[in-house]
Scaffold this motif. Structure first.
Motif, mmCIF file in Angstrom:
data_model
loop_
_atom_site.group_PDB
_atom_site.id
_atom_site.type_symbol
_atom_site.label_atom_id
_atom_site.label_comp_id
_atom_site.label_asym_id
_atom_site.label_seq_id
_atom_site.Cartn_x
_atom_site.Cartn_y
_atom_site.Cartn_z
ATOM 1 N N ALA A 149 0.839 -1.210 0.000
ATOM 2 C CA ALA A 149 0.000 0.000 0.000
ATOM 3 C C ALA A 149 0.864 1.246 0.000
ATOM 4 C CB ALA A 149 -0.951 -0.013 1.191
ATOM 5 N N ASP A 150 1.948 1.248 0.810
ATOM 6 C CA ASP A 150 2.856 2.400 0.830
ATOM 7 C C ASP A 150 3.519 2.598 -0.534
ATOM 8 O OD1 ASP A 150 2.338 3.041 3.459
ATOM 9 O OD2 ASP A 150 4.109 2.005 4.257
ATOM 10 N N ILE B 216 -9.272 0.807 -7.717
ATOM 11 C CA ILE B 216 -8.027 0.064 -7.599
ATOM 12 C C ILE B 216 -8.365 -1.406 -7.789
ATOM 13 C CG2 ILE B 216 -6.167 -0.615 -6.035
ATOM 14 C CD1 ILE B 216 -6.523 2.100 -4.653
ATOM 15 N N SER B 217 -7.631 -2.071 -8.682
ATOM 16 C CA SER B 217 -7.832 -3.502 -8.914
ATOM 17 C C SER B 217 -6.560 -4.235 -8.525
ATOM 18 C CB SER B 217 -8.134 -3.781 -10.378
ATOM 19 O OG SER B 217 -9.297 -3.107 -10.765
ATOM 20 N N THR C 128 -6.051 -0.546 3.454
ATOM 21 C CA THR C 128 -5.155 0.561 3.838
ATOM 22 C C THR C 128 -5.297 1.744 2.878
ATOM 23 O OG1 THR C 128 -3.582 -1.006 4.784
ATOM 24 C CG2 THR C 128 -2.750 1.191 4.267
ATOM 25 N N LEU C 129 -5.317 1.457 1.570
ATOM 26 C CA LEU C 129 -5.440 2.550 0.596
ATOM 27 C C LEU C 129 -6.784 3.260 0.729
ATOM 28 C CD1 LEU C 129 -3.784 0.937 -2.537
ATOM 29 C CD2 LEU C 129 -2.923 2.873 -1.209
ATOM 30 N N THR D 233 -9.642 8.003 2.031
ATOM 31 C CA THR D 233 -10.819 8.563 2.697
ATOM 32 C C THR D 233 -10.416 9.622 3.707
ATOM 33 O OG1 THR D 233 -12.008 6.485 2.397
ATOM 34 C CG2 THR D 233 -12.881 7.998 4.040
ATOM 35 N N LEU D 234 -9.372 9.356 4.492
ATOM 36 C CA LEU D 234 -8.909 10.334 5.485
ATOM 37 C C LEU D 234 -8.438 11.619 4.821
ATOM 38 C CD1 LEU D 234 -6.950 8.059 7.986
ATOM 39 C CD2 LEU D 234 -9.121 9.248 8.399
#
Length: 184
Positions: free
Chosen positions: A34-35, A53-54, A67-68, A73-74
């Motif tokens: 994710a990072d 995202i796939s 995580t993404l 969202t944040l």
């Protein structure tokens, strides 16, 4: 890891591009991946343009997506939130038929708008031809077998007639006087 991007250009053509190769050394965790994805998106300046995202079905990808989504969202960077709370069902066949009918009508509006707005000096004879095309579509729509189309076009035609009703005669006169529209 290979990160590819899919996008639609201004001519509505789908494109696929490799955005980056990201080295994620083993042991890979969902957080590491994710990072890597987020840093790549940020480097490209597209972190606020992500629609979906796939990922493949590797077990750690559940954590990647979670995580993404949380990060986007944040940061309020995800245009389509995780779900729509009022969403209850998919569009019906009738809904899709209605959308198709509307698109056919709006296609004429789009073409006419492109002709008029694409001209540096739109003249009355140019307007008249395009306005007439719109009028034909609206007139045909009032006689449509489809009740949805008739109801929609009825409202559009009232507004069209109100706006263009007063000036169509003036445009017709200027077009008649235009020597480019004369037949030999």
């Amino acid at each position: 890891m290979v990160i590819t991007g899919h996008f639609i250009d201004y001519k509505w053509r789908l494109h696929k591009r490799v955005l980056n190769f990201v080295h994620v050394p083993p042991p890979r965790t969902g957080l590491d991946i994710a990072d890597g994805i987020y840093n790549c998106l940020k480097d490209w300046g597209i972190e606020d343009k992500i629609f979906s995202i796939s990922v493949d079905n590797a077990s750690y990808n559940d954590r990647v997506v979670e995580t993404l989504k949380r990060n986007f969202t944040l940061l309020r960077k995800l245009p389509c939130k995780d779900y729509e709370p009022k969403f209850q069902h998919l569009p019906s066949e009738e809904d899709w038929d209605n959308v198709t009918s509307v698109c056919e009508i709006l296609k004429v509006f789009k073409m006419c708008t492109n002709v008029i707005s694409g001209s540096y000096y739109p003249t009355a004879n140019l307007y008249l031809i395009e306005v007439y095309k719109v009028k034909q579509v609206l007139d045909n729509g009032t006689n449509s077998e489809d009740q949805f189309v008739r109801d929609m076009v009825k409202v559009m035609k009232v507004k069209f007639d109100k706006y263009w009703g007063e000036c169509h005669l003036l445009m017709a006169i200027t077009s008649v006087l235009d020597p480019r529209l004369k037949n030999g």
